[in-house]
Design an enzyme around this catalytic site. Structure first.
Site, PDB file in Angstrom:
ATOM      1  N   LYS A  60       0.440  -1.015   0.045  1.00 54.24           N
ATOM      2  CA  LYS A  60       0.642   0.426   0.161  1.00 54.24           C
ATOM      3  C   LYS A  60       0.701   1.255  -0.105  1.00 54.24           C
ATOM      4  O   LYS A  60       1.574   1.457   0.950  1.00 54.24           O
ATOM      5  CB  LYS A  60      -0.223  -0.134   1.430  1.00 54.24           C
ATOM      6  CG  LYS A  60      -2.181   0.699   1.279  1.00 54.24           C
ATOM      7  CD  LYS A  60      -1.561   2.113   1.141  1.00 54.24           C
ATOM      8  CE  LYS A  60      -2.871   3.673   1.491  1.00 54.24           C
ATOM      9  NZ  LYS A  60      -2.408   4.621   1.813  1.00 54.24           N
ATOM     10  N   GLU A  65       9.113   2.092  11.020  1.00 53.91           N
ATOM     11  CA  GLU A  65      10.531   2.788  10.897  1.00 53.91           C
ATOM     12  C   GLU A  65       9.567   4.187  11.209  1.00 53.91           C
ATOM     13  O   GLU A  65       8.591   4.483   9.880  1.00 53.91           O
ATOM     14  CB  GLU A  65      11.261   2.591   9.746  1.00 53.91           C
ATOM     15  CG  GLU A  65      12.161   3.722   9.274  1.00 53.91           C
ATOM     16  CD  GLU A  65      12.526   4.613   9.308  1.00 53.91           C
ATOM     17  OE1 GLU A  65      12.275   5.833   9.867  1.00 53.91           O
ATOM     18  OE2 GLU A  65      12.542   4.871   7.523  1.00 53.91           O
ATOM     19  N   GLU A  85       9.314  16.866  15.374  1.00 53.00           N
ATOM     20  CA  GLU A  85       9.803  16.662  13.586  1.00 53.00           C
ATOM     21  C   GLU A  85       8.678  17.624  12.892  1.00 53.00           C
ATOM     22  O   GLU A  85       7.697  17.026  12.875  1.00 53.00           O
ATOM     23  CB  GLU A  85       9.467  14.971  12.856  1.00 53.00           C
ATOM     24  CG  GLU A  85       9.859  14.741  11.800  1.00 53.00           C
ATOM     25  CD  GLU A  85       9.697  13.322  11.756  1.00 53.00           C
ATOM     26  OE1 GLU A  85      11.085  12.994  11.174  1.00 53.00           O
ATOM     27  OE2 GLU A  85       9.108  12.513  11.305  1.00 53.00           O
ATOM     28  N   CYS A 106      13.796  11.350   6.557  1.00 54.64           N
ATOM     29  CA  CYS A 106      13.262  10.695   8.177  1.00 54.64           C
ATOM     30  C   CYS A 106      15.003  10.425   8.785  1.00 54.64           C
ATOM     31  O   CYS A 106      14.627  11.074   9.906  1.00 54.64           O
ATOM     32  CB  CYS A 106      12.234   9.690   8.329  1.00 54.64           C
ATOM     33  SG  CYS A 106      13.039   8.167   7.314  1.00 54.64           S
TER      34      CYS A 106
END
Length: 486
Positions: A180, A255, A383, A288
């Site tokens: 997906k 992750e 973040e 990331c």
């Protein structure tokens, strides 16, 4: 809705890929290009029914694929890699149009790495082994058994690279897959389905469903026939996935986000440190692993800052298809709003923008460096996932480590120092899944990859990937039993 669209001269199917066939949904979602905000096309929007059909196809294909020899699985993965290399230019053009990352990077680094993902795990499969051992005369033999259908949910910042980082080991392990992709960048996943089919991958071994996680996520992650889930993305989404998977105790690999530091000590090569710092604007800050928090020793902070501002001012921001461009657009208007919100709240709280700090035309955000930020402030702790960096100073090594570790995350860290002993001391104390010393973004598939704290659960890469995607079995044989387990 048309079944295919043309992107940069490349035909891309807009339908799902389920059980070896293209399947359309009655509804669609609009895919836009971050380069200019134009509509690329209307993409099939899966419902729970398509999600269930994809899992059923993966379940039906699993027994035969699991029984396929290692050599044949490896051969097919190499054939997929061949197909990627044959269509490398097409993949690069489509992905740049779809997610706005630099075309030169896709051509020279990203798409070759996609092919390498398949080759690496094909080759690793063939040498995957554990030495037999004895216990009071009894033989022990460790094996990696395919676990079953795997749901792989991938992000928009490096769509095909991160999808194949999961798809390749899952297939090599003997699992079947339901992929997906992120709805903001779905197109190269569709091309991957074509490439896999052309390589001869059996029907149902790789399936693709496109759509919104809010609509089909639970149908994928709560299904009792799914035996592995791997997800790369945000912490809030990971929590929902974990809750959904809990009823079946489906193993997860997560992750997640990062708020990684770059520690610059006074004994560092400052030119190198500045180069590493400016590199954090790669992919418009949508990485990331990016070291978004600069922690610089007080005695060199002024000089570091001067050099950084000068070098950052030399970056060219613009159309990612232009070879001269260094920084492209951000993925989506919603993401741009999020980025600007972080910056404006930080400035309102007293931060100063030494570089950037504002939107540009379209979906472009100026590379930004903020200083005068408090350690407990939102801009330091959360973040942003855009071209926004912060700068703080420290007086001692202990303070540097304390500041570096003082977030909820632990994905990566970068250290710039000229002292090998300091490097050993500091890296031993940093909470991070990956630490780079005097370098950045050097990745080897043999190494474990993942994060600590809220940056994730588990490790993948090399044998760690097979440990996750397989059910490990130890077979113990009595002294008079068979000595060869095949």
């Amino acid at each position: 809705m048309t079944d295919k669209i043309t992107v940069g001269g490349v035909a891309v199917d807009t339908r799902h890929w389920i059980g070896g066939e293209r399947v359309a949904s009655p509804d669609t979602f609009t895919d836009i290009s971050p380069i200019d905000g134009s509509t690329i096309g209307e993409i099939s929007r899966a419902t729970p029914a398509e999600a269930a059909a994809a899992i059923a196809a993966a379940k039906a294909a699993f027994p035969a694929w699991a029984a396929t020899s290692r050599a044949e699985r490896a051969r097919l993965l190499h054939a997929i890699a061949d197909g990627v290399e044959k269509r490398l230019e097409e993949l690069a053009i489509v992905e740049t149009t779809d997610n706005g990352a630099l075309l030169r990077s896709h051509r020279r680094g990203v798409m070759p790495r996609v092919a390498h993902n398949f080759r690496f795990f094909a080759d690793w499969l063939l040498k995957l082994d554990h030495e037999d051992f004895e216990t009071r005369g009894h033989g022990n033999h460790v094996s990696w058994d395919p676990a079953g259908p795997s749901v792989l949910i991938t992000p928009w910042n490096a769509p095909l690279l991160l999808a194949t980082w999961k798809v390749a080991p899952a297939l090599a392990a003997g699992n079947t897959v339901v992929l997906k992709p992120a709805e903001w960048s779905p197109l190269t996943a569709s091309l991957l389905a074509d490439i896999a089919a052309e390589a001869g991958l059996p029907a149902g071994v790789l399936n693709l469903v496109q759509g919104y996680g809010s609509e089909i996520g639970d149908a994928l992650t709560s299904h009792p026939d799914v035996r592995r889930i791997s997800f790369t993305g945000s912490v809030p989404t990971a929590r929902r996935i974990a809750a959904s998977a809990a009823a079946n105790l489906t193993p997860l690999s997560l992750e997640l986000g990062g708020k990684s530091p770059l520690l610059v000590f006074a004994d560092a090569d400052l030119d190198l440190a500045v180069d590493l710092a400016v590199e954090q604007y790669d992919n418009a800050g949508q990485v990331c692993l990016a070291a978004t928090r600069f922690l610089v020793e007080e005695s060199v902070a002024e000089e570091f800052t001067r050099r950084f501002v000068e070098k950052a001012g030399q970056l060219t921001q613009g159309d990612p298809r232009d070879e001269a461009t260094d920084v492209g657009p951000n993925i989506h208007p919603r993401q741009l709003e999020k980025i600007d919100g972080f910056v404006q709240r930080a400035v309102a709280a007293g931060a100063r923008a030494l570089v950037g700090g504002h939107r540009k035309d379209g979906q472009y955000y100026a590379p930004t460096l903020l200083t005068d930020v408090a350690q407990d402030s939102e801009i330091v702790q959360e973040e942003v996932f855009g071209p926004v960096l912060t700068l703080q100073t420290f007086a001692t090594e202990d303070e540097a480590v304390r500041l570096a570790n003082d977030t909820r995350f632990g994905l990566a860290a970068t250290v710039a120092t000229g002292d090998p002993e300091r490097a050993r001391r500091v890296t031993a104390r940093l909470v991070a899944g990956t630490v780079w010393v005097n370098c950045f973004f050097v990745r080897d598939l043999r190494a474990p990859f993942g994060g600590s704290r809220l940056s994730g659960v588990g490790r993948e890469g090399g044998s760690w990937s097979f440990d996750f995607y397989c059910d490990l079995k130890n077979t113990v044989t009595a002294p008079n039993g068979w000595s060869n387990h095949g």
